[in-house]
Scaffold this active site. Structure first.
Site, PDB file in Angstrom:
ATOM      1  N   ASP A   1      11.499   7.962   3.866  1.00  0.00           N
ATOM      2  CA  ASP A   1      10.108   7.602   4.173  1.00  0.00           C
ATOM      3  C   ASP A   1      10.033   6.982   5.571  1.00  0.00           C
ATOM      4  O   ASP A   1       9.611   5.839   5.739  1.00  0.00           O
ATOM      5  CB  ASP A   1       9.545   6.627   3.124  1.00  0.00           C
ATOM      6  CG  ASP A   1      10.328   5.311   3.054  1.00  0.00           C
ATOM      7  OD1 ASP A   1       9.742   4.288   2.632  1.00  0.00           O
ATOM      8  OD2 ASP A   1      11.523   5.281   3.461  1.00  0.00           O
TER       9      ASP A   1
ATOM     10  N   ASP B   1      14.887   4.350   8.305  1.00  0.00           N
ATOM     11  CA  ASP B   1      15.118   5.747   7.911  1.00  0.00           C
ATOM     12  C   ASP B   1      15.401   6.602   9.152  1.00  0.00           C
ATOM     13  O   ASP B   1      16.251   7.490   9.135  1.00  0.00           O
ATOM     14  CB  ASP B   1      13.888   6.328   7.221  1.00  0.00           C
ATOM     15  CG  ASP B   1      13.421   5.536   6.027  1.00  0.00           C
ATOM     16  OD1 ASP B   1      12.824   4.467   6.232  1.00  0.00           O
ATOM     17  OD2 ASP B   1      13.660   5.982   4.900  1.00  0.00           O
TER      18      ASP B   1
ATOM     19  N   ASN C   1       7.079   3.667   3.350  1.00  0.00           N
ATOM     20  CA  ASN C   1       6.761   2.851   4.538  1.00  0.00           C
ATOM     21  C   ASN C   1       5.385   3.187   5.083  1.00  0.00           C
ATOM     22  O   ASN C   1       4.775   2.405   5.815  1.00  0.00           O
ATOM     23  CB  ASN C   1       7.811   3.087   5.621  1.00  0.00           C
ATOM     24  CG  ASN C   1       9.126   2.419   5.279  1.00  0.00           C
ATOM     25  OD1 ASN C   1       9.135   1.305   4.741  1.00  0.00           O
ATOM     26  ND2 ASN C   1      10.231   3.093   5.546  1.00  0.00           N
TER      27      ASN C   1
ATOM     28  N   THR D   1      16.401   7.101   0.653  1.00  0.00           N
ATOM     29  CA  THR D   1      16.179   5.846   1.380  1.00  0.00           C
ATOM     30  C   THR D   1      14.721   5.412   1.319  1.00  0.00           C
ATOM     31  O   THR D   1      14.277   4.604   2.134  1.00  0.00           O
ATOM     32  CB  THR D   1      16.620   5.958   2.851  1.00  0.00           C
ATOM     33  OG1 THR D   1      15.847   6.993   3.493  1.00  0.00           O
ATOM     34  CG2 THR D   1      18.101   6.278   2.949  1.00  0.00           C
TER      35      THR D   1
ATOM     36  N   PHE E   1      11.385  -3.204  -1.943  1.00  0.00           N
ATOM     37  CA  PHE E   1      10.235  -2.316  -1.812  1.00  0.00           C
ATOM     38  C   PHE E   1      10.446  -0.956  -2.490  1.00  0.00           C
ATOM     39  O   PHE E   1       9.573  -0.491  -3.239  1.00  0.00           O
ATOM     40  CB  PHE E   1       9.881  -2.106  -0.329  1.00  0.00           C
ATOM     41  CG  PHE E   1       8.769  -1.111  -0.147  1.00  0.00           C
ATOM     42  CD1 PHE E   1       9.042   0.210   0.147  1.00  0.00           C
ATOM     43  CD2 PHE E   1       7.453  -1.509  -0.322  1.00  0.00           C
ATOM     44  CE1 PHE E   1       8.010   1.135   0.276  1.00  0.00           C
ATOM     45  CE2 PHE E   1       6.403  -0.592  -0.197  1.00  0.00           C
ATOM     46  CZ  PHE E   1       6.699   0.733   0.094  1.00  0.00           C
ATOM     47  N   ASN E   2      11.550  -0.271  -2.218  1.00  0.00           N
ATOM     48  CA  ASN E   2      11.732   1.086  -2.734  1.00  0.00           C
ATOM     49  C   ASN E   2      11.722   1.113  -4.269  1.00  0.00           C
ATOM     50  O   ASN E   2      11.093   1.993  -4.873  1.00  0.00           O
ATOM     51  CB  ASN E   2      13.048   1.695  -2.230  1.00  0.00           C
ATOM     52  CG  ASN E   2      12.997   2.048  -0.752  1.00  0.00           C
ATOM     53  OD1 ASN E   2      11.919   2.240  -0.186  1.00  0.00           O
ATOM     54  ND2 ASN E   2      14.160   2.106  -0.121  1.00  0.00           N
TER      55      ASN E   2
ATOM     56  N   HIS F   1      18.511  -1.234   7.046  1.00  0.00           N
ATOM     57  CA  HIS F   1      18.918  -0.912   5.680  1.00  0.00           C
ATOM     58  C   HIS F   1      19.484   0.508   5.527  1.00  0.00           C
ATOM     59  O   HIS F   1      20.603   0.701   5.104  1.00  0.00           O
ATOM     60  CB  HIS F   1      17.706  -1.013   4.732  1.00  0.00           C
ATOM     61  CG  HIS F   1      16.912  -2.258   4.835  1.00  0.00           C
ATOM     62  ND1 HIS F   1      17.273  -3.453   4.233  1.00  0.00           N
ATOM     63  CD2 HIS F   1      15.728  -2.508   5.466  1.00  0.00           C
ATOM     64  CE1 HIS F   1      16.352  -4.368   4.490  1.00  0.00           C
ATOM     65  NE2 HIS F   1      15.417  -3.836   5.238  1.00  0.00           N
ATOM     66  N   ASP F   2      18.659   1.494   5.851  1.00  0.00           N
ATOM     67  CA  ASP F   2      18.919   2.849   5.375  1.00  0.00           C
ATOM     68  C   ASP F   2      20.181   3.514   5.901  1.00  0.00           C
ATOM     69  O   ASP F   2      20.846   4.246   5.155  1.00  0.00           O
ATOM     70  CB  ASP F   2      17.694   3.729   5.657  1.00  0.00           C
ATOM     71  CG  ASP F   2      16.492   3.278   4.854  1.00  0.00           C
ATOM     72  OD1 ASP F   2      15.360   3.555   5.263  1.00  0.00           O
ATOM     73  OD2 ASP F   2      16.684   2.629   3.804  1.00  0.00           O
TER      74      ASP F   2
END
Ligand code: RIB
Ligand code: CA
Length: 320
Positions: free
Chosen positions: A16, A21, A45, A130, A171-172, A245-246
């Site tokens: 996203d 990402d 996102n 992700t 969030f995810n 993060h991703d």
């Protein structure tokens, strides 16, 4: 590991984009250890239309018109649609101007695309997620036979500790907990890269300077992304440097030594008034009747991680 002469690991990336990402896409494209078969997009996102355009523009930045993009879910399997524009900006990838897309999305939706690529692949494929798990959840709910074609689902999401979108939920996993629940029960190997791991992947000023020193559009763009992303993380969660993060999911495939894992039972809360979307990770076998169903990322070798990311950006930028 990660440096042996094995064939590049085939992977599909469901994402996203989203600043982190976007760096994950570039890490995959710039790492010869993996082969990116395609990208599928999801709300998260930002709206899926924006995530799709952002994915296309990241591919254009890398000059990779050959990588197919398939449009995925605009909302979760159940419930309302949560969006992360409050972190990633109006476009979902605010910051420097990006090149226009080089090619349109393919004319099949994400689930049909994932199913076809998995069935056609010569060997089982790693599915990296992700963003919200919606596309993968729908794929495994509607086409359970493809589970045998998936080497593993490696996802950025959840946490062994606190959340971010809510005090307990990342969030995810907050955005589509039902989809994650389907994947956890689907019988495919699952590897969870949660906030407890990704908060070790901080884009410090020294890291950003390494990006900027690459002296290419790719390096300069990533450095600028870290600026926008870092401002969001400071404003919202008081971080001094943003956790990227991703790309941690991709880095674990490029160099398996970069992350230490522990097998554990993982569940996702679907009903909690205050805790919906929270991952419950049983690191100490407190539920003896619940066998481990995932590998959970615990420790990141941050120096090794950033060397992988910077190395990939150098290769994409055409610099040694
Ligand atoms: O909570 C962080 C995750 O949510 C990252 O994948 C970020 O890109 C957003 O999707
Ligand atoms: Ca994401």
């Amino acid at each position: 590991m990660g440096t042996d002469q094995r064939r590049p690991l085939p992977l599909l990336l469901d994402c996203d984009p989203g600043h982190d990402d976007a760096v994950a896409i570039l890490l995959a494209l710039g790492s010869p250890e993996v082969r990116l078969l395609g990208i599928t997009t999801c709300f998260g996102n930002c709206a899926v239309e924006d995530a799709t355009r952002n994915a296309q523009r990241v591919l254009a930045l890398a000059g990779r018109a050959d990588v197919p993009v398939a449009v995925g879910a605009s909302g979760p399997l159940v419930g309302t649609t949560a969006l992360g524009n409050y972190v990633h900006g109006v476009s979902g990838l605010d910051g420097p101007e990006l090149p226009e897309p080089l090619a349109p999305p393919v004319n099949e939706d994400a689930v049909a695309f994932l199913r076809r690529r998995l069935v056609e692949a010569e060997e089982p494929v790693t599915l990296v997620v992700t963003g919200p798990m919606t596309n993968a959840g729908r794929l495994l709910r509607d086409h359970p036979e493809v589970a045998a074609r998936i080497d593993a689902v490696v996802f950025m999401g959840g946490s062994t500790e606190r959340g971010n979108h809510t005090p307990t939920a990342e969030f995810n996993t907050y955005a589509d907990p039902e989809a994650l629940d389907i994947v956890l029960r689907a019988g495919v190997p699952v590897r969870m890269v949660g906030l407890n791991l990704t908060h070790q992947a901080l884009a410090t000023p020294a890291v950003v300077e390494r990006m900027r020193a690459i002296e290419s559009d790719v390096g300069r763009t990533c450095a600028a992304w870290m600026g926008f992303f870092g401002d969001s993380y400071h404003r919202i969660w008081e971080f001094d440097a943003p956790p990227v993060h991703d790309p941690c999911t991709i880095a674990a495939l490029v160099d398996p030594e970069v992350i230490a894992w522990r097998d554990a039972f993982v569940a996702v809360e679907l009903d909690g008034t205050w805790t919906r979307g929270t991952t419950v990770v049983d690191l100490y076998r407190r539920y003896p009747d619940r066998a481990p169903n995932a590998a959970v990322a615990l420790d990141l070798d941050a120096d090794r991680y950033w060397d992988l990311v910077i190395g990939a950006l150098h290769r994409l930028g055409g610099t040694p």
